[in-house]
Design an enzyme around this catalytic site. Structure first.
Site, PDB file in Angstrom:
ATOM      1  N   ARG A 191     -32.524  79.919  93.235  1.00 12.44           N
ATOM      2  CA  ARG A 191     -33.482  79.289  94.155  1.00 12.44           C
ATOM      3  C   ARG A 191     -33.416  79.933  95.544  1.00 12.44           C
ATOM      4  O   ARG A 191     -34.441  80.120  96.202  1.00 12.44           O
ATOM      5  CB  ARG A 191     -33.201  77.786  94.232  1.00 12.44           C
ATOM      6  CG  ARG A 191     -34.298  77.024  94.916  1.00 12.44           C
ATOM      7  CD  ARG A 191     -34.153  75.544  94.739  1.00 12.44           C
ATOM      8  NE  ARG A 191     -32.922  75.026  95.344  1.00 12.44           N
ATOM      9  CZ  ARG A 191     -32.585  73.744  95.346  1.00 12.44           C
ATOM     10  NH1 ARG A 191     -33.368  72.862  94.749  1.00 12.44           N
ATOM     11  NH2 ARG A 191     -31.469  73.336  95.907  1.00 12.44           N
ATOM     12  N   LYS A 293     -36.598  76.156  99.494  1.00  7.96           N
ATOM     13  CA  LYS A 293     -35.728  75.389 100.389  1.00  7.96           C
ATOM     14  C   LYS A 293     -35.645  76.079 101.754  1.00  7.96           C
ATOM     15  O   LYS A 293     -34.580  76.484 102.224  1.00  7.96           O
ATOM     16  CB  LYS A 293     -34.350  75.215  99.752  1.00  7.96           C
ATOM     17  CG  LYS A 293     -33.835  73.808  99.999  1.00  7.96           C
ATOM     18  CD  LYS A 293     -32.727  73.439  99.069  1.00  7.96           C
ATOM     19  CE  LYS A 293     -31.956  72.230  99.551  1.00  7.96           C
ATOM     20  NZ  LYS A 293     -32.738  71.056  99.876  1.00  7.96           N
ATOM     21  N   GLU A 329     -43.036  64.105  97.304  1.00  9.68           N
ATOM     22  CA  GLU A 329     -41.589  63.859  97.275  1.00  9.68           C
ATOM     23  C   GLU A 329     -41.153  63.086  98.502  1.00  9.68           C
ATOM     24  O   GLU A 329     -41.945  62.860  99.429  1.00  9.68           O
ATOM     25  CB  GLU A 329     -40.807  65.164  97.119  1.00  9.68           C
ATOM     26  CG  GLU A 329     -40.912  66.129  98.271  1.00  9.68           C
ATOM     27  CD  GLU A 329     -40.107  67.407  98.004  1.00  9.68           C
ATOM     28  OE1 GLU A 329     -40.672  68.321  97.407  1.00  9.68           O
ATOM     29  OE2 GLU A 329     -38.931  67.464  98.402  1.00  9.68           O
TER      30      GLU A 329
HETATM   31  C1  COI Z   1     -29.600  68.306  99.264  1.00 14.97           C
HETATM   32  O1  COI Z   1     -29.891  67.354  98.568  1.00 14.97           O
HETATM   33  O2  COI Z   1     -28.605  69.014  99.014  1.00 14.97           O
HETATM   34  C2  COI Z   1     -30.411  68.662 100.430  1.00 14.97           C
HETATM   35  O3  COI Z   1     -30.334  69.789 100.819  1.00 14.97           O
HETATM   36  C3  COI Z   1     -31.244  67.661 101.110  1.00 14.97           C
HETATM   37  C4  COI Z   1     -30.799  67.502 102.520  1.00 14.97           C
HETATM   38  C5  COI Z   1     -31.874  66.847 103.332  1.00 14.97           C
HETATM   39  C6  COI Z   1     -29.502  66.775 102.638  1.00 14.97           C
END
Ligand code: COI
Length: 445
Positions: A191, A293, A329
């Site tokens: 990813r 991401k 989401e």
């Molecule tokens: C995760 O779930 O690892 C994330 O990166 C979300 C984050 C907003 C804590």
């Protein structure tokens, strides 16, 4: 010449040669730093060397000193072995952080001084971070563990003005027998590579990524909570760290990883989430970066989140930006709905993050006999669901208690005889080694 004198002379010559070879090897395999560190002492060392006992002690001391310096690793995943960089881009990594001078040999049963029962989801500085750099058009080569601390960046770093960055999140669990377990770290690596490509950045190879995650977990192993008390959250980040004034990809990139022991993401613990459906601010748009991401996906949701929090909600559920009709989401996680035996989730087709927990839960739900659909879900349909839950690395699998949309509040089933706890306990069982992993998802460190 008497034999005694001859032996003494040979002995002296032999020691001198050993010492010369040692210095030669030092300069090549350890670093020039050792040679420059020792240079003021050369005359003293040489005179001492003529006395064998003192010479032996001296050599032992130097050897110990050399062992405490970063060395080129014989195997990249082996702890206690670090490298200094040879390339220009890499050597500037040393300006980013203090290289580790101490071998992180942590006993398997050693724990950091943490109140394990009071963990939330906040930063607890651990012992080490991992850093690796490369220049534009280049490949990442070798990274390095450094003591935890601030990193130095150019004020003109691409990431600071233009947001060139992606990040990942994964967790390490400690088994009862002390072994450390990672969950699908290759998925994070893939990813990150997809996200990096979208953001015009070079990225670590899958092997480099997974190896770095293993290194950081091992080096910080005393911060991995005891079984049942949480996990060590690992945060790999890739940024454009080189300076750029005009809008362009940065000339240099830094991949770094830090870690923090965590327990529940929401301070409400395992309590069902109450969500607010946002119909003014969007999270992502078609053709944007919502599906990767990217760090740029997160600051824009803060406004909606804080507005929802001020109204007494825990988090926000976003709608599609074209018609504001379909659910997408939550700020930090994916969403699923349950109606009868069917579990549905919006498709990760550009605007929705392809969550690793999402992907895993889809498979686990199928294995449990549910029909799983990835399809558009109108907001009206979610308001009619039996059950709603969220998934994410940080969040886990969390039940949704209520959703409020245009002043209408809907309550959902939660509790022991719902789908969410079944999926949660299966996922957690596999992640923590309590349930046999038949899929090759768990990676032991
Ligand atoms: C995760 O779930 O690892 C994330 O990166 C979300 C984050 C907003 C804590």
């Amino acid at each position: 010449m008497p034999t005694n004198m001859k032996i003494k002379k040979i002995w002296k010559w032999l020691l001198a040669q050993i010492f010369r070879i040692f210095l030669f090897l030092s300069s090549h395999f350890i670093s020039l730093n050792l040679v420059s560190f020792l240079s003021p002492y050369f005359p003293l060392i040489y005179s001492v060397i003529s006395r064998k006992r003192a010479a032996v002690t001296m050599i032992q001391r130097i050897t110990r000193l050399a062992q405490s310096l970063p060395l080129r690793p014989s195997s990249a995943s082996k702890l206690g072995a670090y490298c200094y960089f040879a390339s220009g881009a890499a050597s500037s990594t040393q300006q980013l952080c203090k290289p580790s001078l101490k071998s992180p040999n942590v006993r398997d049963d050693e724990y950091a001084d943490v109140e394990w029962d009071n963990l939330g989801f906040g930063i607890v500085p651990t012992d080490y971070i991992y850093i690796m750099k490369c220049s534009k058009d280049d490949n990442f080569e070798e990274g390095q563990l450094c003591r935890y601390g601030n990193i130095e960046l150019s004020p003109a770093a691409g990431v600071l003005s233009y947001g060139q960055g992606v990040y990942e999140g994964t967790k390490v669990y400690r088994k009862e027998d002390g072994r450390l377990l990672l969950f699908r770290p290759d998925e994070n690596a893939i990813r990150m590579r997809i996200g990096a490509e979208r953001m015009c950045m070079p990225s670590p190879s899958i092997h480099q990524f997974v190896d770095a995650v293993k290194q950081i977990a091992q080096a910080n192993r005393r911060w991995v909570p005891p079984p049942g008390k949480g996990s060590l959250y690992i945060r790999p980040v890739l940024i454009g760290s080189g300076p750029t004034l005009g809008l362009a990809p940065a000339p240099e990139y830094t991949f770094f990883i830090y870690a923090s022991p965590v327990q529940n993401y929401f301070k409400e613990g395992f309590a069902p989430l109450n969500l607010y459906v946002e119909d003014e601010y969007d999270r992502a748009s078609l053709g944007g970066t919502g599906g990767v991401k990217s760090i740029t996906n997160y600051a824009p949701v803060l406004k909606a989140m804080s507005r929802a929090k001020n109204r007494g909600f825990l988090d926000v559920l976003y709608l599609d930006s074209v018609n504001r009709k379909n659910v997408e989401e939550v700020s930090s996680c994916n969403v699923f709905i349950v109606k009868g035996n069917v579990i549905s989730t919006p498709p990760a087709a550009g605007t929705i993050l392809a969550g690793i927990t999402r992907k895993t839960v889809i498979e686990i739900a199928g294995d449990h006999g549910y029909k799983v659909e990835e399809r558009s879900i109108p907001v009206d349909e979610i308001m009619d669901a039996d059950e709603v839950f969220c998934t994410g690395t940080a969040v886990g699998v969390a039940p949704v208690g209520t959703i409020t949309y245009q002043n209408k509040r809907k309550e959902f089933k939660t509790g022991i005889d719902t789908v969410c706890p079944v999926l949660y306990s299966t996922l957690m069982g596999i992640k923590t080694g309590m349930i046999e992993d038949k899929k090759g998802w768990v990676v032991e460190i």
